[in-house]
Scaffold this motif. Structure first.
Motif, mmCIF file in Angstrom:
data_model
loop_
_atom_site.group_PDB
_atom_site.id
_atom_site.type_symbol
_atom_site.label_atom_id
_atom_site.label_comp_id
_atom_site.label_asym_id
_atom_site.label_seq_id
_atom_site.Cartn_x
_atom_site.Cartn_y
_atom_site.Cartn_z
ATOM 1 N N ALA A 176 0.824 -1.201 0.000
ATOM 2 C CA ALA A 176 0.000 0.000 0.000
ATOM 3 C C ALA A 176 0.863 1.257 0.000
ATOM 4 O O ALA A 176 0.615 2.207 -0.755
ATOM 5 N N LEU A 177 1.898 1.261 0.848
ATOM 6 C CA LEU A 177 2.788 2.417 0.917
ATOM 7 C C LEU A 177 3.492 2.639 -0.412
ATOM 8 O O LEU A 177 3.558 3.771 -0.916
ATOM 9 N N ARG A 178 4.011 1.573 -1.003
ATOM 10 C CA ARG A 178 4.710 1.702 -2.274
ATOM 11 C C ARG A 178 3.766 2.169 -3.376
ATOM 12 O O ARG A 178 4.145 3.003 -4.229
ATOM 13 N N ALA A 179 2.549 1.648 -3.390
ATOM 14 C CA ALA A 179 1.595 2.016 -4.434
ATOM 15 C C ALA A 179 1.225 3.490 -4.353
ATOM 16 O O ALA A 179 1.205 4.200 -5.367
ATOM 17 N N VAL A 180 0.935 3.973 -3.159
ATOM 18 C CA VAL A 180 0.554 5.379 -2.990
ATOM 19 C C VAL A 180 1.745 6.292 -3.262
ATOM 20 O O VAL A 180 1.627 7.315 -3.952
ATOM 21 N N HIS A 181 2.902 5.923 -2.736
ATOM 22 C CA HIS A 181 4.106 6.724 -2.964
ATOM 23 C C HIS A 181 4.418 6.793 -4.456
ATOM 24 O O HIS A 181 4.730 7.868 -4.997
ATOM 25 N N GLY A 182 4.333 5.646 -5.133
ATOM 26 C CA GLY A 182 4.615 5.628 -6.557
ATOM 27 C C GLY A 182 3.627 6.459 -7.355
ATOM 28 O O GLY A 182 3.998 7.120 -8.332
ATOM 29 N N ARG A 183 2.371 6.444 -6.939
ATOM 30 C CA ARG A 183 1.351 7.200 -7.686
ATOM 31 C C ARG A 183 1.538 8.701 -7.535
ATOM 32 O O ARG A 183 1.316 9.474 -8.471
#
Length: 295
Positions: free
Chosen positions: A121-128
């Motif tokens: 979740a953290l990686r997905a939001v950060h990447g977006r």
């Protein structure tokens, strides 16, 4: 009611890190640290024992192994689409949101997710929000003529994909019938795969279950597994790859042979729909988490 709840939690020496309540007032959800959960639940059940017995409160329940994820910043204030961007990133990463909270200042959006999904979740939001390029993790099963040609094309087109299409392709695994090479950061797609896989220090025994788990555990939220074989072994792992990490892998295979069994096809379609995946029948591609990026 809310006052009584939070007074009880305070008296139990529990710190509340998140509160969420719908306007219907049918429930109040709040988060505390994991080691304080039993103490908070015990205090609340003791305080409202009579109310629960009378049926005015259904239950006091605890959901364990959760994590709080927050997007914080002054730039969020009065900026349209921030919540949509965050929730879309989590949905595409197949992360279930258990609770949502946002203050009227709009400086913070907080969500509660399962602990097992927290890194993804953290990686997905950060990447977006922060990454200019879209990372794409790739694994190839079968570095024979077709697989080797595909990898060579990736090596040739990597710069163009990054510069023209903002796609960062990273080869995280290559597996033959006997050996496989894995990497957390990326293998050279232009490598001599026959020589590399023959080196014991550079490869491990082939295990397609481990290959799927390797991609699923990586922080890159977009994953593709390319099956360039005519073997019946990789298709037996398609459903397993789709289910591992509840989102996450992609399997692709060439058109040399048809998939076996209508029952297997029905099961694949069922899982595809439940996991928000995509299936491309001309190339028999099983796509998980993110739509495949193809011209």
């Amino acid at each position: 009611m809310a006052s009584a709840i939070f007074t009880t939690v305070r008296d139990a020496a529990c710190n509340v890190v998140m509160i969420s309540q719908a306007s219907s007032e049918h429930s109040i959800c709040f988060a505390v640290k994991g080691d304080e959960a039993d103490r908070a639940v015990g205090a609340l059940r003791a305080r409202f024992a009579d109310t629960i017995a009378a049926g005015r409160i259904s239950a006091v329940e605890v959901i364990r192994d959760c994590a709080v994820l927050a997007a914080v910043g002054r730039g969020m204030c009065e900026r349209k689409g921030v919540a949509a961007t965050m929730f879309s990133a989590l949905a595409k990463a197949n992360v279930n949101i258990r609770s949502i909270a946002q203050g009227c200042s709009e400086y913070n959006i907080t969500v509660l997710v399962d602990q097992k999904d927290s890194v993804r979740a953290l990686r997905a939001v950060h990447g977006r929000f922060y990454l200019a390029t879209l990372p794409l993790a790739v694994a190839v099963v079968g570095p024979g003529l077709i697989g080797r040609t595909f990898l060579a094309q990736l090596a040739e087109q990597a710069a163009a994909l990054r510069e023209e299409f903002d796609i960062d392709v990273r080869v995280l695994g290559v597996a033959s019938s006997t050996r496989m090479a894995l990497s957390d950061t990326g293998l050279d797609p232009g490598a001599d795969w026959a020589a590399l896989l023959a080196r014991p220090e550079a490869s491990v025994p082939a295990d397609l279950t481990l290959l799927g788990r390797h991609l699923a555990s990586n922080y890159v939220p977009n994953c593709v597994i390319v099956d360039a074989t005519a073997s019946a072994s990789p298709p037996a792992h398609y459903l397993e790859w789709m289910k591992v990490r509840e989102r996450e892998s992609e399997g692709e295979r060439g058109g040399e042979r048809e998939r076996e069994g209508e029952r297997e096809r029905r099961r694949t379609r069922t899982v595809r729909k439940r996991k928000k995946t995509h299936f491309f029948s001309p190339s028999q591609t099983l796509s998980l988490n993110q739509p495949s990026l193809k011209n």
